[in-house]
Design a protein around this motif. Structure first.
Motif, mmCIF file in Angstrom:
data_model
loop_
_atom_site.group_PDB
_atom_site.id
_atom_site.type_symbol
_atom_site.label_atom_id
_atom_site.label_comp_id
_atom_site.label_asym_id
_atom_site.label_seq_id
_atom_site.Cartn_x
_atom_site.Cartn_y
_atom_site.Cartn_z
ATOM 1 N N SER A 1 0.847 -1.174 0.000
ATOM 2 C CA SER A 1 0.000 0.000 0.000
ATOM 3 C C SER A 1 0.892 1.237 0.000
ATOM 4 C CB SER A 1 -0.884 -0.045 1.257
ATOM 5 O OG SER A 1 -1.652 1.120 1.323
ATOM 6 N N VAL A 2 0.740 2.062 -1.019
ATOM 7 C CA VAL A 2 1.573 3.257 -1.167
ATOM 8 C C VAL A 2 0.673 4.470 -1.218
ATOM 9 C CG1 VAL A 2 3.225 4.435 -2.669
ATOM 10 C CG2 VAL A 2 3.336 1.955 -2.423
ATOM 11 N N ARG A 3 0.997 5.488 -0.413
ATOM 12 C CA ARG A 3 0.209 6.724 -0.437
ATOM 13 C C ARG A 3 1.129 7.931 -0.574
ATOM 14 N NH1 ARG A 3 -2.822 3.609 -1.128
ATOM 15 N NH2 ARG A 3 -4.829 3.123 -0.216
ATOM 16 N N ASN A 4 0.816 8.750 -1.549
ATOM 17 C CA ASN A 4 1.475 10.041 -1.705
ATOM 18 C C ASN A 4 3.001 9.917 -1.759
ATOM 19 O OD1 ASN A 4 1.355 12.750 -2.111
ATOM 20 N ND2 ASN A 4 1.252 13.272 0.060
ATOM 21 N N LEU A 5 3.469 9.055 -2.633
ATOM 22 C CA LEU A 5 4.910 8.834 -2.766
ATOM 23 C C LEU A 5 5.559 9.965 -3.562
ATOM 24 C CD1 LEU A 5 7.399 6.819 -2.623
ATOM 25 C CD2 LEU A 5 6.629 5.991 -4.840
ATOM 26 N N HIS A 6 6.651 10.484 -3.011
ATOM 27 C CA HIS A 6 7.425 11.508 -3.703
ATOM 28 C C HIS A 6 8.877 11.047 -3.797
ATOM 29 C CE1 HIS A 6 4.702 15.060 -3.781
ATOM 30 N NE2 HIS A 6 4.071 14.319 -2.888
ATOM 31 N N VAL A 7 9.473 11.209 -4.966
ATOM 32 C CA VAL A 7 10.917 10.991 -5.104
ATOM 33 C C VAL A 7 11.492 12.271 -5.671
ATOM 34 C CG1 VAL A 7 12.733 9.638 -6.184
ATOM 35 C CG2 VAL A 7 10.590 8.534 -5.558
ATOM 36 N N PHE B 1 -1.122 3.939 -4.660
ATOM 37 C CA PHE B 1 -1.816 2.766 -5.205
ATOM 38 C C PHE B 1 -1.748 1.626 -4.197
ATOM 39 C CE2 PHE B 1 2.570 2.341 -6.531
ATOM 40 C CZ PHE B 1 2.856 1.007 -6.315
ATOM 41 N N ASP B 2 -2.629 0.673 -4.363
ATOM 42 C CA ASP B 2 -2.601 -0.564 -3.601
ATOM 43 C C ASP B 2 -2.338 -1.696 -4.562
ATOM 44 O OD1 ASP B 2 -3.101 0.645 -1.255
ATOM 45 O OD2 ASP B 2 -5.220 0.126 -1.160
ATOM 46 N N LEU B 3 -1.603 -2.699 -4.081
ATOM 47 C CA LEU B 3 -1.353 -3.871 -4.923
ATOM 48 C C LEU B 3 -1.896 -5.098 -4.223
ATOM 49 C CD1 LEU B 3 0.214 -5.131 -7.414
ATOM 50 C CD2 LEU B 3 2.054 -5.538 -5.792
ATOM 51 N N GLY B 4 -2.735 -5.846 -4.915
ATOM 52 C CA GLY B 4 -3.218 -7.119 -4.386
ATOM 53 C C GLY B 4 -2.540 -8.256 -5.124
ATOM 54 N N ARG B 5 -3.156 -9.418 -5.103
ATOM 55 C CA ARG B 5 -2.606 -10.550 -5.857
ATOM 56 C C ARG B 5 -3.073 -10.408 -7.299
ATOM 57 N NH1 ARG B 5 -0.435 -13.541 -2.109
ATOM 58 N NH2 ARG B 5 -1.279 -13.361 -0.006
ATOM 59 N N GLU B 6 -2.388 -9.553 -8.016
ATOM 60 C CA GLU B 6 -2.849 -9.169 -9.351
ATOM 61 C C GLU B 6 -1.654 -8.758 -10.195
ATOM 62 O OE1 GLU B 6 -4.782 -5.348 -9.380
ATOM 63 O OE2 GLU B 6 -3.697 -4.725 -7.587
ATOM 64 N N ARG B 7 -1.951 -8.519 -11.449
ATOM 65 C CA ARG B 7 -0.951 -7.946 -12.359
ATOM 66 C C ARG B 7 -1.287 -6.480 -12.528
ATOM 67 N NH1 ARG B 7 -2.604 -13.059 -15.418
ATOM 68 N NH2 ARG B 7 -4.492 -12.054 -14.741
ATOM 69 N N LEU B 8 -0.450 -5.630 -11.952
ATOM 70 C CA LEU B 8 -0.696 -4.193 -12.031
ATOM 71 C C LEU B 8 0.288 -3.597 -13.039
ATOM 72 C CD1 LEU B 8 -2.039 -1.598 -10.836
ATOM 73 C CD2 LEU B 8 -0.135 -1.523 -9.238
ATOM 74 N N GLY B 9 -0.225 -2.981 -14.078
ATOM 75 C CA GLY B 9 0.641 -2.358 -15.072
ATOM 76 C C GLY B 9 0.906 -0.905 -14.715
ATOM 77 N N VAL B 10 2.141 -0.458 -14.904
ATOM 78 C CA VAL B 10 2.455 0.962 -14.754
ATOM 79 C C VAL B 10 3.010 1.429 -16.098
ATOM 80 C CG1 VAL B 10 3.767 2.698 -13.497
ATOM 81 C CG2 VAL B 10 2.997 0.655 -12.315
#
Lengths: 294, 250
Positions: A7-13, A30-39
């Motif tokens: 679980s990622v919230r408001n990430l800044h680099v 974004f949140d990642l579950g047991r899935e294929r998440l494309g970026v």
């Protein structure tokens, strides 16, 4: 809805430069579950930096900030190097774009997989060797005994990428971050590598973050897609809805691709708008919510 | 415009000799745009390099604009007729030469007069504008660099352009701009293209005919309409078209 794995919230680099602070990633959630998440995004959109930030691979003077970055409920934001090393490889792994630069050229492939495995899982050399052979078989390498004793320059690009995947998966991570894993590969090898990753997600319940510039490929391979522009997620879509994208940037990217089934004389060119950098996102809820049934 | 007959290209000596191109023949008519597609190692770029005189270990017959060429020596007239654009615009421009220096040198080598006026003309032709004239490559984006590389190739008013994956290092939105530019230039200058690409959709967009290559040989030569229909004569062609279409869940 099940608990997200990541679980990622408001990430800044951000990177300090002579011209001021450059923000490569500006508030990604974004949140990642047991899935294929494309970026998906173009070069410089911050997609790779997002992947690297999760694994703590942003080198100083680069800085990572976030409201939250949790792996299975535990914060992994800016962990000290010792703590991060326990997570890297064993819980979250990463496959990089080009196997030529990520394999050690002066070590046999077998030794590299064995070393990676023992570092995380411990155990004897014989057991690790058995595991390495098993992993090579799992990524469809026909002659694993021979490949174990080969050096990286003796294998093809496609094989190198499969070896990288084998090495990353030997410690059985929960999450795999694949940064352009097929961009350096030919199309027929690409299908094989994707099949392997697909099977791993289905059989082991692994979470996959698939970073790519290839919109169509991501739409066909992933469950959900984040579209990044100038360090932000401008739109999140279920992969099958990609062609109904609402953001003009997503639409522009799709239209600028030549298509075999729809010949045109001139390709539509993306007209970038300054407000894409700062406008509120299309649908705040979509960005973070896991789709149902994941 | 270009006629290639029984072209063989090899590297190294026996027993390590590698036959990169085997018995390749094709013809490209004046004004045509011809594509070479195939996976890496299929020999498609090697053919371009042999034609351009960048490789001397070849045999067979290559005629450019009715003139046979030999070995790796090419005369001035050849370079006036034929120019090449390379894949990586980050590697094909000298990092310490300004755009002005790059184009100035190319024009001078082509024996052109009025160099100052022609540099501006070339920059206009490739859609860069004169403001870019005194910039260095590191001040340009990938697409702008590729425009400079194209401008350099156009310096001698060539008739045949050899394009080696001209957009594969670029983002898709920039790719669209460069492909449009190449389309316009071909129309305006009556150019002939031989374009190498691994991307069937790009070749389908740009070319009239194409040759599908595998293991150094031409598997088949087809019209672009057949490519669009997915109607290859050979199994390999159909396999390649299917695999290029994207990913189908197994």
């Amino acid at each position: 809805m099940t608990e997200p794995m990541l679980s990622v919230r408001n990430l800044h680099v951000s990177f300090p430069t002579r011209q001021g602070v450059f923000e490569a990633v500006r508030g990604v959630s974004f949140d990642l579950g047991r899935e294929r998440l494309g970026v998906v995004g173009e070069s410089g959109s911050g997609k790779s930096m997002t992947g690297r930030a999760i694994l703590g691979l942003v080198r100083p003077p680069g800085q990572v900030r976030a409201d939250r970055m949790d792996l299975g409920g535990q914060s992994i934001l800016n962990l000290p190097e010792r703590g991060m090393r326990k997570i890297r490889g064993s819980r979250i792994s990463m496959v990089m774009q080009d196997p030529k630069f990520s394999l050690n050229p002066v070590m046999t492939i077998g030794d590299q997989i064995i070393e990676a495995y023992r570092l995380h899982a411990g155990g004897g050399k014989a057991a690790a060797r058995k595991k390495a052979l098993e992993m090579l078989k799992a990524v469809q390498i026909r002659d694993p005994e021979r490949v174990m004793d080969a050096y990286p320059h003796e294998v093809s690009g496609g094989m190198g990428q499969r070896i990288m995947i084998a090495m990353m998966l030997a410690p059985d991570p929960e999450i795999l971050i694949a940064d352009e894993p097929t961009s350096a590969l030919d199309v027929s090898v690409r299908t094989e590598v994707l099949n392997i990753m697909d099977r791993l997600v289905r059989d082991r319940g692994m979470g996959l973050i698939f970073i790519s510039h290839d919109l169509n490929l991501v739409a066909q391979f992933c469950d959900r897609v984040l579209i990044m522009y100038a360090g932000r997620v401008v739109e999140t879509l279920a992969a099958q809805d990609l062609h109904n994208a609402r953001h003009p940037y997503t639409q522009g990217l799709l239209n600028s691709l030549p298509r075999l089934d729809a010949p045109v004389d001139r390709l539509p060119v993306l007209q970038r708008q300054e407000n894409w950098r700062s406008d509120p996102l299309i649908d705040q809820g979509l960005e973070t919510e896991l789709p149902k049934g994941v | 415009m270009l006629n290639v007959e029984n072209l063989d290209v090899w590297f190294g000596f026996p027993p390590d000799r590698v036959d990169a191109v085997k018995q390749v023949s094709f013809t490209v008519a004046q004004g045509e745009s011809f594509g070479l597609v195939g996976e890496s190692g299929s020999g498609k770029s090697t053919i371009l390099r042999a034609i351009a005189g960048l490789i001397d270990s070849w045999s067979g017959r290559v005629d450019v604009a009715g003139q046979a060429v030999h070995g790796s020596h090419r005369d001035r007239a050849f370079y006036k007729t034929v120019q090449m654009v390379f894949q990586d615009p980050y590697a094909s421009l000298h990092p310490r030469h300004s755009v002005d220096a790059v184009l100035h040198e190319a024009l001078k080598l082509q024996g052109m007069d009025n160099i100052d006026r022609r540099i501006n003309q070339l920059l206009d032709d490739v859609g860069l504008g004169r403001g870019f004239r005194f910039r260095y490559p590191h001040q340009l984006s990938g697409g702008q660099r590729q425009r400079v590389a194209i401008a350099r190739a156009l310096a001698g008013n060539p008739r045949l352009l050899l394009l080696d994956e001209p957009t594969s290092a670029l983002d898709v939105s920039v790719q669209a701009e460069i492909l449009n530019l190449l389309t316009d230039l071909r129309r305006e200058h009556g150019l002939t293209y031989v374009m190498v690409s691994h991307d069937l959709a790009v070749v389908g967009h740009m070319c009239d005919r194409l040759a599908v290559m595998q293991h150094g040989q031409i598997v088949e030569v087809m019209e672009v309409d057949a490519l669009r229909r997915g109607a290859g004569q050979q199994d390999y062609t159909r396999h390649l078209i299917r695999a290029s279409a994207g990913y189908e869940r197994a």
